[in-house]
Design a protein around this motif. Structure first.
Motif: not given
Length: 339
Positions: A174, A194-196, A200, A327-328, A330-331, A334
């Motif tokens: 990213t 886009r995260a799912d 990613l 964004f990365y 934050h993703w 998890q």
């Protein structure tokens, strides 16, 4: 074809001592400890994951398994001379046999003790043997997806060891600012990241930097990151009727140590229904995959000069254009234990 691996990453004289770097834990997720072709029936392999050994083996019926390394009898290491007989791994010290559920099922000279070895959860996807790892030994909470059509597997690979935490490597996907600086490419188009859940997605249109003639060459790259361990890049070549797959597998092996496994495969965009035609095109596919691998390795070696000497910044001073990095991060939360 498997390329010669690079030697382990040396400790850089420019890098601060390990105990001065901010600490990141090992992430949860799926990690490719081997290519499927390495783990032949009856073979035992030892691989490193999160500063511990994992012993892989394949039974005669073709199923892959992964166990913790030490026999509960007297502590022998299954990877140091262990064998597989039928479906049972055998301890090299006293030939105690263990079933695929972990229970000891036989000894050479008496009833088996009430002992067992713990297994890791294993999946095989697109020619890789992946092992689930979690900080609390909990079962998988998501599945690693198929990242290429059925039957498409790597035909060329290369691996190396890097002195950096796994997050530093996967975050690179990213970090768009480094592409023209480090890799001398022009970015023509960027789709938003886009995260799912644990996946990613993004896509880029890239081309070489240089004279205007070269700048007319552009390639679309589609990225799928499954957890921190599995990155697949899809590169279609419509004029040739081909699509190239590049897998970049990241395996945390120890504190600020990551094993990087890169592999490539090639396939027709529209597979031929005729087996003879597919067989004749196979050498072409292998040659293109090998060429792509060499190109990717050259690019990664440019990154390695940075990775092996940088430190992790837990609170980076991001600026405009760095949105995808934020964004990365934050993703990525998890995959770590809740603080």
């Amino acid at each position: 074809m498997t390329m010669r691996e690079d030697s382990p990453a040396p400790r850089s004289p420019h890098r601060a001592a390990d105990d001065r770097d901010p600490e990141l834990p090992y992430p949860n997720g799926w990690f490719a400890l081997a290519r499927s072709r390495e783990l032949t029936p009856g073979r035992v392999l030892t691989r490193r994951l999160a500063d511990e050994d994992v012993v892989l083996y394949r039974t005669r019926d073709g199923s892959a398994y992964a166990v913790q390394p030490y026999c509960p009898h007297l502590g022998a290491h299954f990877g140091a001379g262990g064998t597989v007989e039928g479906r049972n791994p055998m301890c090299p010290f006293h030939r105690f046999a263990f079933a695929t559920d972990g229970a000891c099922v036989s000894t050479p000279d008496g009833p088996p003790p009430r002992a067992r070895v713990d297994h890791h959860t294993v999946r095989e996807r697109n020619g890789f043997v992946l092992v689930w790892r979690s900080h609390d030994s909990s079962p998988p909470t998501w599945e690693v997806p198929d990242t290429a059509p059925a039957g498409v597997t790597p035909t060329a690979s290369w691996a190396t060891n890097i002195h950096a935490h796994i997050q530093e490597l996967t975050e690179n996907t990213t970090d768009l600012r480094h592409l023209p600086v480090v890799h001398k490419v022009t970015i023509w188009k960027v789709d938003p990241v886009r995260a799912d859940g644990p996946y990613l997605h993004t896509s880029l249109r890239l081309g070489p930097d240089g004279p205007s003639l070269l700048r007319k060459i552009q390639w679309d790259h589609t990225f799928l990151l499954a957890g921190m361990g599995c990155l697949r890049i899809e590169l279609p070549l419509p004029t040739l009727g081909l699509v190239i797959y590049l897998w970049v597998m990241h395996i945390p092996t120890g504190p600020r140590r990551t094993r990087l496994l890169m592999a490539t495969g090639c396939a027709d965009i529209q597979p031929s229904p005729h087996a003879r035609t597919a067989l004749l095109r196979y050498p072409v596919h292998r040659a293109i995959a090998r060429s792509m691998l060499w190109t990717a390795v050259h690019k990664v070696r440019d990154d390695m000069r940075i990775w092996n000497t940088k430190r992790y910044e837990p609170r980076p001073r991001l600026t405009s254009g760095d949105d995808a990095i934020g964004f990365y991060r934050h993703w990525a939360r998890q995959f770590y234990p809740a603080s």
